[in-house]
Each structure stands twice: as structure tokens, then as C-alpha cells.
Design a protein around this motif. Structure first.
Motif, mmCIF file in Angstrom:
data_model
loop_
_atom_site.group_PDB
_atom_site.id
_atom_site.type_symbol
_atom_site.label_atom_id
_atom_site.label_comp_id
_atom_site.label_asym_id
_atom_site.label_seq_id
_atom_site.Cartn_x
_atom_site.Cartn_y
_atom_site.Cartn_z
ATOM 1 N N PRO A 32 62.749 21.911 77.620
ATOM 2 C CA PRO A 32 61.900 22.754 76.777
ATOM 3 C C PRO A 32 61.206 23.801 77.646
ATOM 4 O O PRO A 32 60.766 23.487 78.766
ATOM 5 C CB PRO A 32 60.877 21.786 76.187
ATOM 6 C CG PRO A 32 61.487 20.439 76.325
ATOM 7 C CD PRO A 32 62.374 20.511 77.531
ATOM 8 N N GLU B 92 70.648 22.264 68.601
ATOM 9 C CA GLU B 92 70.124 21.201 67.763
ATOM 10 C C GLU B 92 70.671 19.875 68.263
ATOM 11 O O GLU B 92 71.830 19.783 68.669
ATOM 12 C CB GLU B 92 70.560 21.424 66.316
ATOM 13 C CG GLU B 92 69.936 20.476 65.347
ATOM 14 C CD GLU B 92 70.192 20.882 63.911
ATOM 15 O OE1 GLU B 92 69.938 20.040 63.047
ATOM 16 O OE2 GLU B 92 70.647 21.993 63.666
ATOM 17 N N GLY B 93 69.821 18.887 68.258
ATOM 18 C CA GLY B 93 70.228 17.560 68.693
ATOM 19 C C GLY B 93 69.410 16.500 68.003
ATOM 20 O O GLY B 93 68.818 16.737 66.945
ATOM 21 N N SER B 94 69.327 15.342 68.627
ATOM 22 C CA SER B 94 68.633 14.205 68.022
ATOM 23 C C SER B 94 67.136 14.453 67.841
ATOM 24 O O SER B 94 66.498 13.823 67.007
ATOM 25 C CB SER B 94 68.853 12.952 68.863
ATOM 26 O OG SER B 94 68.345 13.139 70.161
ATOM 27 N N THR B 95 66.584 15.373 68.623
ATOM 28 C CA THR B 95 65.152 15.675 68.505
ATOM 29 C C THR B 95 64.892 16.850 67.575
ATOM 30 O O THR B 95 63.759 17.285 67.427
ATOM 31 C CB THR B 95 64.535 15.970 69.888
ATOM 32 O OG1 THR B 95 65.227 17.065 70.485
ATOM 33 C CG2 THR B 95 64.612 14.750 70.784
ATOM 34 N N GLY B 96 65.941 17.373 66.951
ATOM 35 C CA GLY B 96 65.781 18.489 66.021
ATOM 36 C C GLY B 96 66.256 19.797 66.620
ATOM 37 O O GLY B 96 66.766 19.846 67.732
ATOM 38 N N ARG C 181 65.949 23.732 67.991
ATOM 39 C CA ARG C 181 65.101 24.624 68.799
ATOM 40 C C ARG C 181 65.779 25.984 68.770
ATOM 41 O O ARG C 181 66.689 26.246 69.548
ATOM 42 C CB ARG C 181 64.953 24.086 70.216
ATOM 43 C CG ARG C 181 64.187 22.750 70.251
ATOM 44 C CD ARG C 181 63.990 22.220 71.648
ATOM 45 N NE ARG C 181 63.219 23.074 72.511
ATOM 46 C CZ ARG C 181 61.882 23.096 72.582
ATOM 47 N NH1 ARG C 181 61.166 22.298 71.837
ATOM 48 N NH2 ARG C 181 61.267 23.911 73.413
ATOM 49 N N SER D 185 64.640 26.296 74.583
ATOM 50 C CA SER D 185 64.960 25.512 75.778
ATOM 51 C C SER D 185 65.545 26.427 76.846
ATOM 52 O O SER D 185 65.985 27.537 76.554
ATOM 53 C CB SER D 185 65.971 24.414 75.440
ATOM 54 O OG SER D 185 65.417 23.484 74.554
ATOM 55 N N GLU E 29 59.108 12.714 82.279
ATOM 56 C CA GLU E 29 59.208 12.407 80.847
ATOM 57 C C GLU E 29 58.008 11.588 80.377
ATOM 58 O O GLU E 29 57.436 11.867 79.316
ATOM 59 C CB GLU E 29 60.492 11.637 80.545
ATOM 60 C CG GLU E 29 61.739 12.457 80.620
ATOM 61 C CD GLU E 29 62.999 11.640 80.411
ATOM 62 O OE1 GLU E 29 63.983 12.228 79.949
ATOM 63 O OE2 GLU E 29 63.003 10.419 80.693
ATOM 64 N N ARG F 257 57.750 13.186 76.320
ATOM 65 C CA ARG F 257 58.955 13.644 75.611
ATOM 66 C C ARG F 257 60.169 13.478 76.503
ATOM 67 O O ARG F 257 60.065 13.449 77.721
ATOM 68 C CB ARG F 257 58.807 15.084 75.155
ATOM 69 C CG ARG F 257 58.802 16.098 76.271
ATOM 70 C CD ARG F 257 58.643 17.516 75.799
ATOM 71 N NE ARG F 257 59.600 17.818 74.773
ATOM 72 C CZ ARG F 257 59.461 18.793 73.892
ATOM 73 N NH1 ARG F 257 58.417 19.560 73.933
ATOM 74 N NH2 ARG F 257 60.369 19.021 72.988
ATOM 75 N N LYS F 258 61.315 13.364 75.884
ATOM 76 C CA LYS F 258 62.575 13.155 76.605
ATOM 77 C C LYS F 258 63.140 14.490 77.076
ATOM 78 O O LYS F 258 63.124 15.469 76.348
ATOM 79 C CB LYS F 258 63.579 12.472 75.675
ATOM 80 C CG LYS F 258 64.934 12.270 76.304
ATOM 81 C CD LYS F 258 65.343 10.837 76.215
ATOM 82 C CE LYS F 258 66.755 10.613 76.708
ATOM 83 N NZ LYS F 258 66.913 10.727 78.127
ATOM 84 N N HIS G 231 66.708 16.192 78.496
ATOM 85 C CA HIS G 231 68.138 15.900 78.383
ATOM 86 C C HIS G 231 68.848 16.408 79.636
ATOM 87 O O HIS G 231 68.692 17.574 80.014
ATOM 88 C CB HIS G 231 68.714 16.556 77.135
ATOM 89 C CG HIS G 231 68.026 16.095 75.894
ATOM 90 N ND1 HIS G 231 68.271 14.865 75.326
ATOM 91 C CD2 HIS G 231 67.081 16.680 75.140
ATOM 92 C CE1 HIS G 231 67.506 14.723 74.263
ATOM 93 N NE2 HIS G 231 66.771 15.806 74.127
#
Length: 93
Positions: A9, A37-41, A43, A53, A76, A81-82, A84
Motif C-alpha cells: 500500500p 483487486e484481491g482478497s482484501t478488496g 485498490r 499500491s 505487518e 495489515r497484510k 503481499h
């Protein structure tokens, strides 16, 4: 040799780069403003999917991978937050 690819991010980019430098992974390439877009929504830098990102690439010797993972895991936890990341085989030419 490995290529570490991080999807970070925008607001955490400086922290991620500092974490890399703290374990001796000096020198990186950054691709700013990537969307997805991924598992966290999503961006996409929009009102419905805020946030942007950046990609950070760093080539390191295999022995640096463990310390990088540890430094990024600590980051993290601190950020709550994660991040990637992906690890690819690489060779210099």
C-alpha cells in the motif's frame, strides 16, 4: 538469487523499504501506482475503491530471504495489515 516482489500500500511503502534496508537488502526498483483487486478488496484510487499500491522489486542472495520475511512480518504486525509478497528465482545477466 531470488527476486522479491512486494505489493505494498502506498502509505506503507517507505516502511517496507526501510525494513528491506534493515536486513541488508539495499537497492530496489519501484513501480508506483499500481491498481488491482484481491482478497482484501480493490485498490483503484477511486471513491468506490480507494487506495493505491506500489510494486517494490529487490534481488537478493538466497540467504537474505529469511531475514526479509521476518522483517516484513514484523512490519505487518506494526501496521496491522497484510503485505503481499512473491518470491521468484532470478539470475543476473
Amino acid at each position: 538469487m531470488k527476486l522479491v516482489v512486494l505489493v505494498v500500500p502506498r502509505e506503507a511503502r517507505d516502511d517496507a523499504e526501510a525494513a528491506l534496508e534493515s536486513v541488508g537488502a539495499i537497492g530496489f526498483t519501484e513501480v508506483p501506482s499500481v491498481y488491482g483487486e484481491g482478497s482484501t478488496g480493490g485498490r483503484f484510487g477511486s471513491r468506490t475503491a480507494p487506495g493505491v499500491s506500489d510494486l517494490v522489486f529487490v534481488a537478493v542472495e538466497d540467504s537474505r530471504v529469511g531475514p526479509i520475511k521476518k522483517a516484513l512480518s514484523s512490519l505487518e504486525v506494526r501496521l496491522g495489515r497484510k503485505l503481499h509478497g512473491f518470491l521468484l528465482p532470478a539470475e543476473e545477466f
